[in-house]
Design a protein around this motif. Sequence first.
Motif, PDB file in Angstrom:
ATOM      1  N   LYS A 178       0.838  -1.200   0.000  1.00 29.59           N
ATOM      2  CA  LYS A 178       0.000   0.000   0.000  1.00 29.59           C
ATOM      3  C   LYS A 178       0.866   1.241   0.000  1.00 29.59           C
ATOM      4  O   LYS A 178       0.591   2.209  -0.720  1.00 29.59           O
ATOM      5  CB  LYS A 178      -0.941   0.002   1.199  1.00 29.59           C
ATOM      6  N   ASN A 188      -9.493  -1.836  -8.544  1.00 34.53           N
ATOM      7  CA  ASN A 188      -9.321  -0.853  -7.475  1.00 34.53           C
ATOM      8  C   ASN A 188      -8.411   0.316  -7.809  1.00 34.53           C
ATOM      9  O   ASN A 188      -8.766   1.476  -7.616  1.00 34.53           O
ATOM     10  CB  ASN A 188      -8.815  -1.553  -6.206  1.00 34.53           C
ATOM     11  N   TRP A 203     -12.160   4.808  -5.134  1.00 35.79           N
ATOM     12  CA  TRP A 203     -11.646   3.784  -4.232  1.00 35.79           C
ATOM     13  C   TRP A 203     -10.306   4.215  -3.630  1.00 35.79           C
ATOM     14  O   TRP A 203     -10.061   4.014  -2.433  1.00 35.79           O
ATOM     15  CB  TRP A 203     -11.480   2.472  -4.983  1.00 35.79           C
ATOM     16  N   ASN A 229      -9.830   4.767   0.422  1.00 33.32           N
ATOM     17  CA  ASN A 229      -8.936   3.866   1.119  1.00 33.32           C
ATOM     18  C   ASN A 229      -7.555   4.483   1.392  1.00 33.32           C
ATOM     19  O   ASN A 229      -6.589   3.741   1.671  1.00 33.32           O
ATOM     20  CB  ASN A 229      -8.791   2.564   0.310  1.00 33.32           C
TER      21      ASN A 229
END
Length: 498
Positions: A452, A483, A489, A493
């Motif tokens: 991430k 995504n 998104w 996130n």
Amino acid sequence: MPILFSFYLSWVLFCSLASPNSVNLPLKAPSLGNWLVTEGWMEPNMFYGIKNNDLLDGTQGQLISTKLKKYLTAENGSETILMANHNSSSASSWQTFRLWRINETFYNFRLSNKQFIGLENQGNKLVAVSATEKFPEPFQITRKNGEPHRVRFRASNGYFLQAKSEMQVTADYKGPSTWEENDPSVFNMTIVSTMHGEYQITNGYGPDKAAKFMRDHWKSYITEEDFKFMSQNGLNAVRIPVGWWIAYDPKPPKPFVGGSLQALDNAFRWAQKYGMKVIVDLHALRVSQNGSPHSGSRDGFQEWSDSDIQETVAIIDFLASRYADHPSLVAIELMNEPKAPDLKLDSLKRYYKAGYDTVRKYSSSAYVILSNRLGGEWSELLSFASNLSRVVIDVHFYNLFWDNFNKMSVQQNIDYIYRQRSSDLRNVTTPDGPLSFVGEWCCEWEAEGASKRDYQRFAEAQLDVYGRATFGWAYWAYKCHLNHWSLRWMIENNYIKL
């Protein structure tokens, strides 16, 4: 553009059914502030309800005779006979056929020289014929139950095709089939590639089902709540791709269906309510400017040329006259991603000048966006655009669609943004010339094992570099089932902070 599912329609409409919606993020142009542009995609499940959904328009396939174990081919172009004499497949050869879907079982077959397969003199010999000389021959495809790759083809004379010998393929097989290997009328079909665009989905469902499907999509895919979300998260504009058929709404040429114009009107209304601007992007041109599904192409051929300029300018005239006085209009993009070398630079400039003049008939303040050619020189439009006012050069940056990106590590991808993309952007950014615009980018890549935090760093690098564009940038897309292609998104996130 990613080879995914996209539609037009004015909501993207290329996103039209579009599942696509593109988002432009911070646009930094004089007195404009930050921008966000959104486009959309068509998601795979949109095609699930189509019978034979692996045989849509533009599907490329190869056929091998089960009896001869040889591939069908048309080797020498016009009026050549069809043969079954190749031992191996080659996607670039005469043995790859492109489908034109008539309905769920009937098709035309187009060759690499853009000719069709037909019956010679209405007899039983198969030849390549020009579509201008003869209406394409319809063939009915029958698939074996449980083995859909095993097929037979019935010609308009009522008989099935058969491979009698390597040099003789005819439409005169009368008997029934047991689907055995030695049956000369049985072929194995290998699908080389498929297309998923608005043409494929509307022609695949047919006029009645497609109309309802698209209306339901437009009502639910992008709503007023999306504009509220974008506005609350620092996005100030939306880039909306449209197809050429929007000018004929509510009764566009088949297979397209009406409703895209209302979707675009809704977008303008919501944009005004939430203080956002709109870029209308002519994303799909009749006969296609790049051959991609998102260009509205039927079969992947790029055929737009000088003869199509007048018709395309008429589409710009329609859009400019309708929205020029709307307070949310900020720009009209004359064409998305023309592709070099088939689309010649001189032809593109002739069209851009005519399109620019058309916009100026209705507005002196709207920006006119000129998309660079895919595969062209970065600076090829600069001198031309410098003679025009309130003009923007659009370039698209993806760390995708090139094998070398697949070999790069996370850090190498990020370094590429700072090194190469910075240089590319400088090549279209001049002090006194047209403004520069990174009209499409995303946070997807092929870096293996990316965390991430790696995605966040990749996004930060692109925001840093693309934020130097003098007109701003647009993210593709606002919503997507994948995504990292979805800006919404990414925001929700915490992958991107605007």
